[in-house]
Write a protein that holds these residues in place. Structure first.
Motif, mmCIF file in Angstrom:
data_model
loop_
_atom_site.group_PDB
_atom_site.id
_atom_site.type_symbol
_atom_site.label_atom_id
_atom_site.label_comp_id
_atom_site.label_asym_id
_atom_site.label_seq_id
_atom_site.Cartn_x
_atom_site.Cartn_y
_atom_site.Cartn_z
ATOM 1 N N ALA A 1 -7.244 -16.396 -9.664
ATOM 2 C CA ALA A 1 -6.285 -16.973 -8.721
ATOM 3 C C ALA A 1 -5.082 -16.045 -8.541
ATOM 4 C CB ALA A 1 -5.831 -18.341 -9.211
ATOM 5 N N LEU A 2 -4.638 -15.406 -9.630
ATOM 6 C CA LEU A 2 -3.504 -14.489 -9.561
ATOM 7 C C LEU A 2 -3.849 -13.265 -8.702
ATOM 8 C CD1 LEU A 2 -0.652 -13.660 -10.557
ATOM 9 C CD2 LEU A 2 -1.789 -12.548 -12.508
ATOM 10 N N ILE A 3 -5.054 -12.724 -8.887
ATOM 11 C CA ILE A 3 -5.463 -11.550 -8.113
ATOM 12 C C ILE A 3 -5.613 -11.909 -6.639
ATOM 13 C CG2 ILE A 3 -7.390 -9.953 -7.711
ATOM 14 C CD1 ILE A 3 -7.650 -9.703 -10.733
ATOM 15 N N ASN A 4 -6.134 -13.084 -6.344
ATOM 16 C CA ASN A 4 -6.213 -13.522 -4.945
ATOM 17 C C ASN A 4 -4.822 -13.588 -4.320
ATOM 18 O OD1 ASN A 4 -8.972 -13.700 -4.569
ATOM 19 N ND2 ASN A 4 -9.092 -15.846 -5.210
ATOM 20 N N GLN A 5 -3.865 -14.040 -5.102
ATOM 21 C CA GLN A 5 -2.476 -14.101 -4.624
ATOM 22 C C GLN A 5 -1.943 -12.687 -4.351
ATOM 23 O OE1 GLN A 5 0.128 -16.472 -7.118
ATOM 24 N NE2 GLN A 5 1.923 -15.317 -6.487
ATOM 25 N N ASN B 1 -0.380 -11.093 -17.175
ATOM 26 C CA ASN B 1 0.857 -10.341 -16.929
ATOM 27 C C ASN B 1 0.694 -9.331 -15.790
ATOM 28 O OD1 ASN B 1 2.411 -11.564 -18.978
ATOM 29 N ND2 ASN B 1 1.483 -10.231 -20.528
ATOM 30 N N LEU B 2 -0.490 -9.275 -15.214
ATOM 31 C CA LEU B 2 -0.752 -8.320 -14.133
ATOM 32 C C LEU B 2 0.181 -8.585 -12.946
ATOM 33 C CD1 LEU B 2 -2.704 -6.090 -12.933
ATOM 34 C CD2 LEU B 2 -3.939 -8.019 -11.903
ATOM 35 N N SER B 3 0.925 -7.573 -12.553
ATOM 36 C CA SER B 3 1.817 -7.699 -11.393
ATOM 37 C C SER B 3 1.149 -7.122 -10.155
ATOM 38 C CB SER B 3 3.139 -6.967 -11.642
ATOM 39 O OG SER B 3 2.921 -5.560 -11.667
ATOM 40 N N LYS B 4 1.695 -7.460 -9.000
ATOM 41 C CA LYS B 4 1.150 -6.922 -7.744
ATOM 42 C C LYS B 4 1.283 -5.403 -7.716
ATOM 43 C CE LYS B 4 3.246 -7.735 -3.732
ATOM 44 N NZ LYS B 4 3.498 -6.396 -3.091
ATOM 45 N N GLU C 1 -1.605 -2.673 -7.237
ATOM 46 C CA GLU C 1 -1.469 -1.668 -6.186
ATOM 47 C C GLU C 1 -1.687 -0.274 -6.761
ATOM 48 O OE1 GLU C 1 2.167 0.184 -3.489
ATOM 49 O OE2 GLU C 1 2.063 -1.994 -3.723
ATOM 50 N N TRP C 2 -1.123 -0.006 -7.936
ATOM 51 C CA TRP C 2 -1.278 1.300 -8.554
ATOM 52 C C TRP C 2 -2.749 1.566 -8.899
ATOM 53 C CZ3 TRP C 2 1.848 5.384 -9.101
ATOM 54 C CH2 TRP C 2 1.439 6.408 -9.961
ATOM 55 N N LYS C 3 -3.426 0.555 -9.458
ATOM 56 C CA LYS C 3 -4.850 0.705 -9.795
ATOM 57 C C LYS C 3 -5.662 1.088 -8.560
ATOM 58 C CE LYS C 3 -5.608 -2.303 -13.818
ATOM 59 N NZ LYS C 3 -6.278 -1.254 -14.627
ATOM 60 N N LEU C 4 -5.409 0.393 -7.465
ATOM 61 C CA LEU C 4 -6.167 0.653 -6.239
ATOM 62 C C LEU C 4 -5.795 2.010 -5.645
ATOM 63 C CD1 LEU C 4 -6.085 -2.880 -4.559
ATOM 64 C CD2 LEU C 4 -7.925 -1.835 -5.879
ATOM 65 N N SER C 5 -4.550 2.420 -5.818
ATOM 66 C CA SER C 5 -4.134 3.724 -5.285
ATOM 67 C C SER C 5 -4.844 4.852 -6.019
ATOM 68 C CB SER C 5 -2.616 3.894 -5.390
ATOM 69 O OG SER C 5 -2.210 4.131 -6.729
ATOM 70 N N PRO D 1 3.513 1.079 -12.964
ATOM 71 C CA PRO D 1 4.490 0.078 -13.448
ATOM 72 C C PRO D 1 4.196 -0.391 -14.870
ATOM 73 C CG PRO D 1 3.709 -0.463 -11.240
ATOM 74 C CD PRO D 1 2.835 0.632 -11.739
ATOM 75 N N ARG D 2 2.945 -0.363 -15.283
ATOM 76 C CA ARG D 2 2.573 -0.775 -16.644
ATOM 77 C C ARG D 2 3.212 0.163 -17.662
ATOM 78 N NH1 ARG D 2 1.095 -4.978 -19.545
ATOM 79 N NH2 ARG D 2 -0.260 -5.630 -17.831
ATOM 80 N N LYS D 3 3.303 1.442 -17.328
ATOM 81 C CA LYS D 3 3.906 2.415 -18.243
ATOM 82 C C LYS D 3 5.381 2.092 -18.465
ATOM 83 C CE LYS D 3 4.682 7.408 -18.806
ATOM 84 N NZ LYS D 3 6.113 7.280 -19.068
ATOM 85 N N GLN D 4 6.070 1.654 -17.401
ATOM 86 C CA GLN D 4 7.484 1.293 -17.544
ATOM 87 C C GLN D 4 7.644 0.137 -18.514
ATOM 88 O OE1 GLN D 4 8.756 0.431 -13.573
ATOM 89 N NE2 GLN D 4 8.622 2.558 -12.874
ATOM 90 N N ILE D 5 6.749 -0.860 -18.381
ATOM 91 C CA ILE D 5 6.815 -2.033 -19.270
ATOM 92 C C ILE D 5 6.530 -1.621 -20.714
ATOM 93 C CG2 ILE D 5 5.729 -4.247 -19.810
ATOM 94 C CD1 ILE D 5 5.150 -4.527 -16.790
ATOM 95 N N GLU D 6 5.501 -0.756 -20.889
ATOM 96 C CA GLU D 6 5.146 -0.315 -22.235
ATOM 97 C C GLU D 6 6.279 0.487 -22.863
ATOM 98 O OE1 GLU D 6 1.552 1.810 -21.587
ATOM 99 O OE2 GLU D 6 0.284 0.006 -21.540
#
Length: 237
Positions: A126-130, A186-189, A193-197, A210-215
């Protein structure tokens, strides 16, 4: 001696190699070139006008003005058509198994398709659909699709959900299968987007994952909370 301005294959070869100077323009060619420049400059003046201003000045147009306006109109139509072709999506398309071939493998030339297989009742799906809804609006030249997993692939295991498949011109280019790949709820939009890029499907303006910033932030907070050796020695004293 052969005329250096003659239209011969040998002279063309000599010009390309710099042995002969460029062919001299005839008077007729110079006039045609000047006319083209004049028309282009006239078109530039119309580019700065509004539609109302064009209509107000239409009675004063001569033949040259009319040709320039027609050229400008054709340019605008071509630009509009190019934009329409490029930005023809913008929404997430829901498909079933019978639509798969037409919408995915036969989607078209120079077209990226991103397919999300999901199932109702799975929060991460549901989150990914959003997120897909937001990404489809942001990248309208990419075809974002979602489908209930078992309608596309019979008996597709729920443990593989969510699953994202990336296609280009009908060929699969990347796949992301299972919740661990996405890092949980915790996956953000921006992360998606980065994964798809990274697959080439979209051109992101994000400068880093963005995951690297969080880590990095988590590691920094952990380092701050762990007492240093000096602190431990001072406590012992």
């Amino acid at each position: 001696m052969q005329d250096p301005n003659a239209d011969t294959e040998w002279n063309d070869i000599l010009r390309k190699k710099g042995i002969l100077p460029p062919k001299e323009q005839t008077k007729e060619e110079e006039v045609d070139g000047e006319q083209l420049l004049q028309q282009q400059s006239v078109v530039k003046t119309y580019e700065d006008m509004t539609l109302e201003e064009l209509e107000e000045n239409e009675d004063d147009f001569n033949e040259e003005d009319e040709r320039a306006v027609e050229m400008y109109r054709q340019q605008r139509i071509a630009q509009w058509q190019a934009t329409q072709i490029k930005n023809k999506f913008g929404e997430v398309l829901e498909i079933s198994g019978q639509d798969y071939v037409q919408e995915v493998t036969k989607a078209g030339k120079d077209l990226w398709v991103v397919l999300h297989l999901y199932k109702q009742g799975i929060p991460l799906c549901a989150l990914i659909n959003q997120h897909f809804t937001g990404l489809a609006k942001k990248f309208p030249d990419v075809k974002f699709i979602k489908a209930i997993s078992t309608t596309c692939i019979p008996n597709y295991p729920d443990k593989n959900l969510p699953s994202i498949f990336v296609y280009f011109e009908g060929d699969i280019r990347a796949q992301f299968i299972g919740p661990l790949v996405f890092g949980g709820m915790n996956l953000s939009k921006d992360e998606l987007e980065w994964k798809l890029s990274e697959t080439g499907a979209i051109k992101t303006e994000l400068e880093e994952n963005p995951r690297k910033q969080i880590e990095d932030q988590l590691m920094s907070s952990v380092r701050c909370s762990v007492p240093s050796k000096e602190d431990s020695d001072s406590d012992d004293e």
